[in-house]
Design a protein around this motif. Structure first.
Motif, PDB file in Angstrom:
ATOM      1  N   GLU A  29      -7.221  -2.962   4.270  1.00 41.16           N
ATOM      2  CA  GLU A  29      -6.258  -3.519   3.327  1.00 41.16           C
ATOM      3  C   GLU A  29      -6.417  -5.046   3.352  1.00 41.16           C
ATOM      4  N   SER A  85      -5.280  -3.115  -2.034  1.00 40.18           N
ATOM      5  CA  SER A  85      -4.567  -2.155  -1.205  1.00 40.18           C
ATOM      6  C   SER A  85      -4.991  -0.758  -1.649  1.00 40.18           C
ATOM      7  N   ALA A 121      -1.988   1.516  -2.307  1.00 38.62           N
ATOM      8  CA  ALA A 121      -1.287   1.237  -3.558  1.00 38.62           C
ATOM      9  C   ALA A 121      -2.068   1.789  -4.750  1.00 38.62           C
ATOM     10  N   ASP A 160      -1.677   5.493  -4.856  1.00 40.94           N
ATOM     11  CA  ASP A 160      -0.341   5.793  -5.384  1.00 40.94           C
ATOM     12  C   ASP A 160      -0.314   5.664  -6.907  1.00 40.94           C
ATOM     13  N   GLN A 161      -0.988   4.645  -7.450  1.00 42.50           N
ATOM     14  CA  GLN A 161      -1.041   4.473  -8.901  1.00 42.50           C
ATOM     15  C   GLN A 161      -1.817   5.617  -9.556  1.00 42.50           C
TER      16      GLN A 161
END
Length: 97
Positions: A68, A73, A76, A79-80
């Motif tokens: 990271e 990230s 992240a 997650d998107q």
């Protein structure tokens, strides 16, 4: 038949996303598989394809980072991608209702 194949491709993308989250496949392998789901992308409004391709480009660029960082990230981005998959599933369900 096309709706069934689009749903099947979304199921495959979801399974690949799970493997990506667990780091069982590489960013590039996930991206290549996701780009191959042409029936899914054709079944969705054009904006979905644009957003997915943008996320995949970021994922591939992020492969240059091993951890990271301020500019990337992995979590992240995964997650998107999950949010995209959830919205794509809802769009497919709405189209087939």
């Amino acid at each position: 038949m096309t709706a069934e194949l689009a749903t099947h491709q979304l199921d495959n993308l979801q399974a690949d996303l799970h493997a990506l989250r667990e780091q069982r496949i590489s960013n590039h392998a996930f991206s290549a598989a996701a780009r191959g789901h042409a029936v899914l992308l054709a079944a969705l409004p054009p904006r979905y394809g644009e957003v997915l391709l943008g996320l995949l480009d970021r994922l591939e660029a992020g492969a240059l980072f091993t951890e990271e960082s301020c500019s990337f990230s992995h979590q992240a981005l995964v997650d998107q991608l999950q949010q995209w998959a959830d919205k794509a599933r809802a769009a497919l369900v709405a189209q087939n209702s």
